[in-house]
Design an enzyme around this catalytic site. Structure first.
Site, PDB file in Angstrom:
ATOM      1  N   HIS A 549       0.999  -1.163  -0.028  1.00  0.00           N
ATOM      2  CA  HIS A 549       0.071   0.221  -0.064  1.00  0.00           C
ATOM      3  C   HIS A 549       0.939   1.293  -0.076  1.00  0.00           C
ATOM      4  O   HIS A 549       2.118   1.278   0.314  1.00  0.00           O
ATOM      5  CB  HIS A 549      -0.972   0.005   1.203  1.00  0.00           C
ATOM      6  CG  HIS A 549       0.002   0.088   2.319  1.00  0.00           C
ATOM      7  ND1 HIS A 549       0.651  -0.906   2.958  1.00  0.00           N
ATOM      8  CD2 HIS A 549       0.109   0.939   3.530  1.00  0.00           C
ATOM      9  CE1 HIS A 549       1.307  -0.591   3.943  1.00  0.00           C
ATOM     10  NE2 HIS A 549       0.988   0.764   4.376  1.00  0.00           N
ATOM     11  N   ASP A 551       0.976   5.241   1.951  1.00  0.00           N
ATOM     12  CA  ASP A 551       0.537   5.922   3.123  1.00  0.00           C
ATOM     13  C   ASP A 551      -0.381   7.107   2.943  1.00  0.00           C
ATOM     14  O   ASP A 551      -1.303   7.393   3.757  1.00  0.00           O
ATOM     15  CB  ASP A 551       1.631   6.348   4.084  1.00  0.00           C
ATOM     16  CG  ASP A 551       2.137   5.021   4.605  1.00  0.00           C
ATOM     17  OD1 ASP A 551       1.586   3.905   4.680  1.00  0.00           O
ATOM     18  OD2 ASP A 551       3.239   5.008   5.305  1.00  0.00           O
ATOM     19  N   ARG A 631       6.934  -9.364  16.170  1.00  0.00           N
ATOM     20  CA  ARG A 631       7.792  -8.113  15.758  1.00  0.00           C
ATOM     21  C   ARG A 631       7.251  -6.988  16.222  1.00  0.00           C
ATOM     22  O   ARG A 631       6.059  -6.912  16.009  1.00  0.00           O
ATOM     23  CB  ARG A 631       7.460  -8.327  14.242  1.00  0.00           C
ATOM     24  CG  ARG A 631       8.059  -7.184  13.431  1.00  0.00           C
ATOM     25  CD  ARG A 631       7.636  -7.344  11.891  1.00  0.00           C
ATOM     26  NE  ARG A 631       8.212  -6.354  11.213  1.00  0.00           N
ATOM     27  CZ  ARG A 631       7.710  -5.387  10.763  1.00  0.00           C
ATOM     28  NH1 ARG A 631       6.764  -4.648  11.361  1.00  0.00           N
ATOM     29  NH2 ARG A 631       8.528  -4.560   9.548  1.00  0.00           N
TER      30      ARG A 631
END
Length: 677
Positions: A549, A551, A631
Site C-alpha cells: 500500500h 500511506d 515483531r
C-alpha cells in the site's frame, strides 16, 4: 378518506411492525463466529459459519432491493399532491418496506452492522478465511474458488496470486474451479462477449452483448434501490440537528441522489479496481453496431450507432458509420429507447445534484463517465469498429499524484551522534527513502518491548479487529497518550511511558532534518505496535503481514497509479518505522514498484533500525509474513499541515509539560483517547 385521516393512518402503519420471528441470521454475528472458530482451528465451523454469513449478506441485499422496489411500485406519488398527500405516500412506503423486510429477515435492528464488518465483506475478506479453512480440510477445489474470488478484489495480494498458481498444480483442481463467486453478471457477459468478438464470432458475441445490456440496466435499478437506505451526513451532529423539515429532507435526498449518480461509476468498476472501465456503457453499442454490420443486420447496426452518438454527440467515426448505414438502407432509425431514457434521467439527476449542492453549500463535480472511444482501431474501413480496449480512465475529480516527479532533497544532518546512515534512496532503489541504524539503544529497545507487553491491546487502532491485515497474525498496539495515562495510573513505569514519547520525538527530528524539509513536521499518528505469528497457522503460508500500500493515496496496481483521495490519509507526508527487535522469522519490510509485485528493496528489522520515506505513491510498501515470534516497532506518520496534527499528541504534550512542572495534570486534563486510524 380525507387527507388528514390518511396521514394519521400512515403514522399508525409506521408504528405497527410485523411480529414474525427472524428467519435470517445476522451476517456480522455469523462472521464473528467464523473468525473465532478460525482461531480455534475449528475449520469445519469456519466453513459452516462463513458460508452462512456470505449467504445472509447476499440475501439481505436481495431482500432490501426487492422490498424497496415493490413498495415503490405499490405506493407511487400522484401527479398533483399537497404536502400531506406527499408525506402520506412517504410514510406508507416506509411502513411497507419495514414490513416486507421483516417478513423475510426479521427486525432490521438485528442487521445493523459496523462499518468495519461491512468493509470486510465489500473487500471479500471472508473468502481469505474460507480458502485457508478449505485448504486445511483438504478441499482444494473449494479453496481454489475462494482464493480466486478473493484475488479478483485484491489483485495487489501477491501471495494469494502465488497460492492460485499452486492450486493449479494440485490434483483434483480443474480450470472450472477457478470461479469468481461474487462476479457481477453484467460484467461477466460483457467480458465474454468481447472475447468472442475478438475471435470473430460476431453472432455469439451479439447475444452476450445484448444480455450484458439487460443485466446492466437491471443492476442499475438494484444499485439505486440500495441507495435508499441510511446516508452519512458529514459535519452534522444528528443528536442536535436543528435544520428545518424541508432542509433535512433536501439534505437527505441530495445524499441519496449522489449515491444513485455514482451507480454509473460503480457498475463500470471491476472488483479491486479504483477506476471504472473507460467508456463502459457506450462501448456495448459500439461493439454491437460493428458486430451487426458483420452479420449484415444493418438496421440493428444503425440503431446501435445512433445510440452510441447519444453518449458522444458528433463523434467523427460513428457519425460516418451512421451516414454509411443510412445510405445503404436508404432509410433512417431511432436510437434505442432504454439508452435514451437512461440518459434523460442521468441529466435530470445532475441538474438536481447541482441544485442540491448549492442549497447544502457543498461542492459537486460531475465525473466524466463516458470518455474517449475505447481504443478504436482506425484501420477498419467504414463502418469502423472498436479495437476492444477496456482501459481504465481516471474520473475528472481525482488527482493523479504518481506522475508527479518529486523534486525533494535528502542527506541532511542526522541530529544525534549515535545514528548511522545505512542506505540512502539510491541504495534503496527509490526516491525519498532512508535506512538508519542505532536510532535507539539495546536498553531502550528492551524497555519499550516490555512496555508494549503491558499496554498494547489487540486491534488497537483498527477498532478492535485483532487481525486487521491477515488472519494468521495477532495485531496489538497502543498510543502515546494511552501509555502516559497508564504511567500516571501506576500500571507501567512512568519512565517507560515517557521514553516512548521521547523516542517518537527523536524520530521526528531525524526525518525532518535528513530530508531537508523547509517546514515543521507534525505528528499525524504514533503507534507502538506488535505483530505475533499465530501458532498452528503458518504451514504453507504465503500471505503478507501487511499488504502492499501507500500511506497517503489509494494504490491502483493495474492502472499503475496512486489516487490521492479519501479514504486515504491524503494529508500524510512522511512515514517512519523504528524497530525494537529482530528475533523473529519473516517480517521483512519491503518497497515495491507501483505494480505491488516487483520488490525494489527489502529491510530486515533489528533493534534501533529505522526506515523513513515519503508517504506518497512513489513508495509502495508492505511487510512480509511474520511466521514465528513477535515483531515490535514504533510506527510514525507525519504531516506538514498543522491542521492535521494528531490530537492525542497535543494532549500528550500537555501531559509532559505538566509532569515537567510538577503539576497535577490529571485534575486539569480530560484524557479522551481518539483512534485516528
Amino acid at each position: 378518506m380525507d387527507v388528514t385521516s390518511a396521514a394519521a393512518q400512515s403514522v399508525v402503519l409506521l408504528t405497527v411492525l410485523s411480529m414474525s420471528c427472524a428467519v435470517l441470521q445476522p451476517y456480522d454475528l455469523l462472521y464473528e463466529d467464523a473468525v473465532q472458530a478460525f482461531y480455534r482451528s475449528d475449520y469445519e465451523s469456519v466453513v459452516r459459519h462463513m458460508e452462512a454469513a456470505l449467504g445472509s449478506f447476499s440475501e439481505l441485499r436481495r431482500t432490501k432491493v426487492r422490498c424497496r422496489l415493490r413498495c415503490q411500485d405499490q405506493h407511487q406519488f400522484e401527479a398533483n399532491f399537497t404536502d400531506l398527500i406527499f408525506f402520506d405516500t412517504v410514510l406508507r412506503r416506509a411502513a411497507c418496506m419495514d414490513s416486507c423486510i421483516e417478513d423475510t429477515s426479521g427486525p432490521q435492528s438485528l442487521h445493523k452492522v459496523s462499518e468495519d464488518v461491512l468493509q470486510d465483506f465489500n473487500r471479500r475478506i471472508p473468502y481469505n478465511y474460507l480458502q485457508l479453512a478449505y485448504q486445511k480440510l483438504k478441499m482444494p477445489d473449494k479453496a481454489a474458488a475462494a482464493a480466486h474470488t478473493y484475488f479478483q478484489a485484491n489483485p495487489e495480494h501477491v501471495e494469494m496470486g502465488q497460492d492460485l498458481e499452486q492450486y493449479k498444480d494440485q490434483r483434483g483442481v480443474r480450470p472450472e474451479h477457478f470461479v469468481d463467486r461474487e462476479a457481477r453478471v453484467h460484467q461477466r457477459y460483457f467480458t465474454d462477449a468481447v472475447t468472442l468478438y475478438d475471435k470473430g464470432d460476431y453472432e455469439a458475441a451479439v447475444v452476450l452483448f445484448e444480455e450484458a445490456l439487460v443485466e446492466y440496466f437491471k443492476a442499475d435499478v438494484e444499485c439505486r434501490a440500495l441507495c435508499q437506505g441510511p446516508q452519512k451526513f458529514e459535519n452534522h451532529d444528528h443528536l442536535r440537528y436543528r435544520y428545518s423539515l424541508l432542509e433535512l429532507v433536501s439534505d437527505h435526498f441530495t445524499q441519496v441522489l449522489h449515491c444513485e449518480h455514482e451507480c454509473v461509476r460503480d457498475l463500470a468498476t471491476r472488483p479491486g479496481r479504483l477506476s471504472p472501465m473507460e467508456n463502459y456503457l457506450p462501448l456495448h453499442y459500439d461493439y454491437l453496431q460493428f458486430a451487426y454490420y458483420q452479420m449484415e443486420w444493418l438496421e440493428e447496426a444503425l440503431q446501435c450507432a445512433l445510440t452510441y452518438l447519444l453518449f458522444h454527440e458528433g463523434e467523427e467515426f460513428m457519425t460516418e458509420n451512421v451516414e454509411y448505414y443510412r445510405e445503404v438502407l436508404e432509410g433512417d432509425a431511432k436510437p434505442r429507447e432504454e439508452a435514451a431514457w437512461y440518459l434523460r434521467r442521468h441529466k435530470q439527476e445532475l441538474e438536481l445534484l447541482l441544485m442540491g449542492s448549492e442549497i447544502m453549500g457543498a461542492e459537486f463535480t460531475e465525473g466524466s463517465y463516458w470518455r474517449g472511444t475505447g481504443g478504436r482501431d482506425d484501420s477498419n474501413r467504414i463502418p469502423s469498429g472498436t479495437g476492444g480496449g477496456m482501459d481504465y480512465v481516471p474520473i475528472s475529480d481525482k488527482k493523479n499524484i504518481s506522475s508527479v516527479v518529486l523534486q525533494k532533497q535528502e542527506g541532511g544532518p542526522l541530529v544525534y551522534d549515535s545514528v548511522r546512515l545505512v542506505k540512502n534512496s539510491a541504495a534503496l532503489n527509490g526516491s525519498q527513502r532512508v535506512l538508519l541504524d542505532s536510532v535507539i539503544s539495546e536498553e531502550e529497545c528492551s524497555e519499550l518491548r516490555h512496555l508494549a507487553h503491558s499496554v498494547t491491546m489487540a486491534g488497537d487502532g483498527y477498532r478492535g479487529r485483532m487481525s486487521p491485515h491477515t488472519p494468521n497474525e495477532k495485531f496489538e498496539g497502543a498510543s502515546v497518550l494511552k501509555t502516559l495515562q497508564y504511567g500516571y495510573e501506576g500500571r507501567v513505569p512512568i519512565r517507560s511511558a515517557r521514553l516512548f514519547y521521547e523516542v517518537s520525538e527523536r524520530a521526528r527530528r531525524i526525518i525532518e532534518s535528513y530530508f531537508l524539509l523547509n517546514s515543521t513536521l507534525h505528528f499525524s499518528y504514533t503507534h507502538l505496535v506488535c505483530r505475533t505469528a499465530i501458532t498452528g497457522q503458518q504451514d504453507h503460508r504465503n500471505d503478507l503481514s501487511h499488504p502492499i500500500h501507500a500511506d497517503n493515496c489509494l494504490l491502483d496496481p493495474e492502472a499503475n497509479e496512486c489516487w490521492k483521495e479519501p479514504p486515504a490519509y491524503t494529508y500524510r507526508d512522511y512515514s517512519a518505522l523504528l524497530y525494537l527487535n529482530g528475533d523473529f522469522d519473516g517480517g521483512e519490510f519491503i518497497f515495491t514498484e507501483m505494480d505491488a509485485k516487483t520488490v525494489t528493496a527489502s529491510v530486515k528489522p533489528k533493534c534501533g533500525r529505522m526506515v523513513g520515506f515519503s508517504s506518497g505513491g512513489e513508495n509502495p510498501h508492505g511487510v512480509k509474513a511474520v511466521t514465528n515470534g513477535q515483531r515490535c516497532a514504533v510506527a510514525l506518520w507525519f504531516t506538514m499541515d498543522p491542521l492535521f496534527r494528531e490530537l492525542e499528541r497535543l494532549q500528550a504534550d500537555e501531559v509532559i509539560q505538566g509532569l515537567d512542572t510538577q503539576s497535577v495534570w490529571a485534575q486539569s486534563l480530560n484524557i479522551n483517547p481518539k483512534d485516528e486510524l
